[in-house]
Design a protein around this motif. Sequence first.
Motif, PDB file in Angstrom:
ATOM      1  N   ARG A  82       0.837  -1.193   0.000  1.00 31.35           N
ATOM      2  CA  ARG A  82       0.000   0.000   0.000  1.00 31.35           C
ATOM      3  C   ARG A  82       0.877   1.250   0.000  1.00 31.35           C
ATOM      4  NH1 ARG A  82      -3.270  -0.987   5.315  1.00 31.35           N
ATOM      5  NH2 ARG A  82      -1.222  -1.830   5.850  1.00 31.35           N
ATOM      6  N   THR A  83       0.412   2.278  -0.700  1.00 32.07           N
ATOM      7  CA  THR A  83       1.152   3.543  -0.767  1.00 32.07           C
ATOM      8  C   THR A  83       0.248   4.698  -0.350  1.00 32.07           C
ATOM      9  OG1 THR A  83       0.572   3.887  -3.096  1.00 32.07           O
ATOM     10  CG2 THR A  83       2.624   2.709  -2.631  1.00 32.07           C
ATOM     11  N   ALA A  96      -8.274  -1.070  -0.254  1.00 25.66           N
ATOM     12  CA  ALA A  96      -7.620  -0.130  -1.165  1.00 25.66           C
ATOM     13  C   ALA A  96      -6.103  -0.247  -1.040  1.00 25.66           C
ATOM     14  CB  ALA A  96      -8.078   1.282  -0.877  1.00 25.66           C
ATOM     15  N   ARG A  97      -5.418   0.126  -2.113  1.00 29.86           N
ATOM     16  CA  ARG A  97      -3.960   0.032  -2.135  1.00 29.86           C
ATOM     17  C   ARG A  97      -3.275   1.394  -2.261  1.00 29.86           C
ATOM     18  NH1 ARG A  97      -4.924  -3.730  -0.031  1.00 29.86           N
ATOM     19  NH2 ARG A  97      -4.625  -5.930  -0.576  1.00 29.86           N
ATOM     20  N   HIS A  98      -4.009   2.410  -2.706  1.00 34.12           N
ATOM     21  CA  HIS A  98      -3.391   3.724  -2.906  1.00 34.12           C
ATOM     22  C   HIS A  98      -4.275   4.803  -2.283  1.00 34.12           C
ATOM     23  CE1 HIS A  98      -0.729   1.672  -5.691  1.00 34.12           C
ATOM     24  NE2 HIS A  98      -1.791   1.206  -6.355  1.00 34.12           N
ATOM     25  N   PHE A  99      -3.622   5.630  -1.471  1.00 27.87           N
ATOM     26  CA  PHE A  99      -4.330   6.702  -0.770  1.00 27.87           C
ATOM     27  C   PHE A  99      -3.605   8.018  -1.040  1.00 27.87           C
ATOM     28  CE2 PHE A  99      -4.604   2.736   1.549  1.00 27.87           C
ATOM     29  CZ  PHE A  99      -5.948   2.593   1.813  1.00 27.87           C
ATOM     30  N   ASP A 100      -4.387   9.062  -1.207  1.00 29.11           N
ATOM     31  CA  ASP A 100      -3.814  10.396  -1.408  1.00 29.11           C
ATOM     32  C   ASP A 100      -4.459  11.348  -0.407  1.00 29.11           C
ATOM     33  OD1 ASP A 100      -2.986  12.911  -2.225  1.00 29.11           O
ATOM     34  OD2 ASP A 100      -3.107  12.442  -4.362  1.00 29.11           O
ATOM     35  N   GLY A 115      -7.362   1.510  -6.281  1.00 24.86           N
ATOM     36  CA  GLY A 115      -6.729   0.216  -6.242  1.00 24.86           C
ATOM     37  C   GLY A 115      -7.419  -0.783  -5.358  1.00 24.86           C
ATOM     38  N   SER A 116      -8.722  -0.677  -5.202  1.00 28.70           N
ATOM     39  CA  SER A 116      -9.476  -1.619  -4.376  1.00 28.70           C
ATOM     40  C   SER A 116      -9.495  -2.984  -5.017  1.00 28.70           C
ATOM     41  CB  SER A 116     -10.895  -1.118  -4.161  1.00 28.70           C
ATOM     42  OG  SER A 116     -10.873   0.136  -3.501  1.00 28.70           O
TER      43      SER A 116
END
Length: 270
Positions: free
Chosen positions: A227-228, A254-258, A269-270
């Motif tokens: 995850r990022t 989810a794999r990407h958070f902003d 990226g779920s």
Amino acid sequence: MAGPTTAERGARNPRDGSAGSEGPVRPPRPDDGAGRRRRPGPRALAAVAAVLFVAGVIWLLYGSAWLRAEHVTTTGTQVLTPQQVEAAAEVPIGAPLIAVDTDAVEARLLRQLPRIHSVDVVRSWPHGIGLKVSERRPVLVLEKGGKFIEVDADSVRFATVDTAPRGVPRLELTTSASPSLRRFGADRLVGEAVRVRGDLPDRIVRDLTSLEVRSYDHISLELKGDRTVVWGSAEDGEAKARTLVALMKAAPTARHFDVSAPTAPAVSGS
């Protein structure tokens, strides 16, 4: 001719015949002479006793063999050993305990062993010196030349080790092509990374594997599970942390958070 009256005789000084006061003149008392030695009063005795007491204390502290520095005890070490600390302290064994310069011992330890964050040097009567050590703890580790530089919560790079400490996230400075490096300098950017690390809640820190600084306003996180997180700058860290936790709860797969704009976050990226 009649002799002098009683009153006339009393009016003459029996020694030189001069006029004197009425009544018989009494001979001086033995203790009325000007050269008499008077016994010392209570105040004089107290002063002498005080001087003797102070002199005795000074001799006991500085001159006797009873209150000498004979051993050193070290507590609080984790990575350092007591032997390393005591060697750097250079306590003068055999010197009067009262004469040991504790400030100088502290200064030597902080200068020679940067891993020490603080140290309390105390006298342990009658023969000891105690060293109570608090070591710096790494919150990030910066890899350079095959070695690892430990960075603490004050942004101090305090030690270089051969093996990365377990559980400490990596710090990656990829700013060589960024104008941020020329504007702020590497130390400032390391400080910004530490600031981000300090704003993260424990549940995020446990999953944090690395923290990358590309520029002053482009910091990102790598978490376990591939995850990022795009964090942006170190500004508004608490708000970004709250938003990230809420996003992870709302989108656990989810794999990407902003969260660079915490009022307008994004997830993918779920």
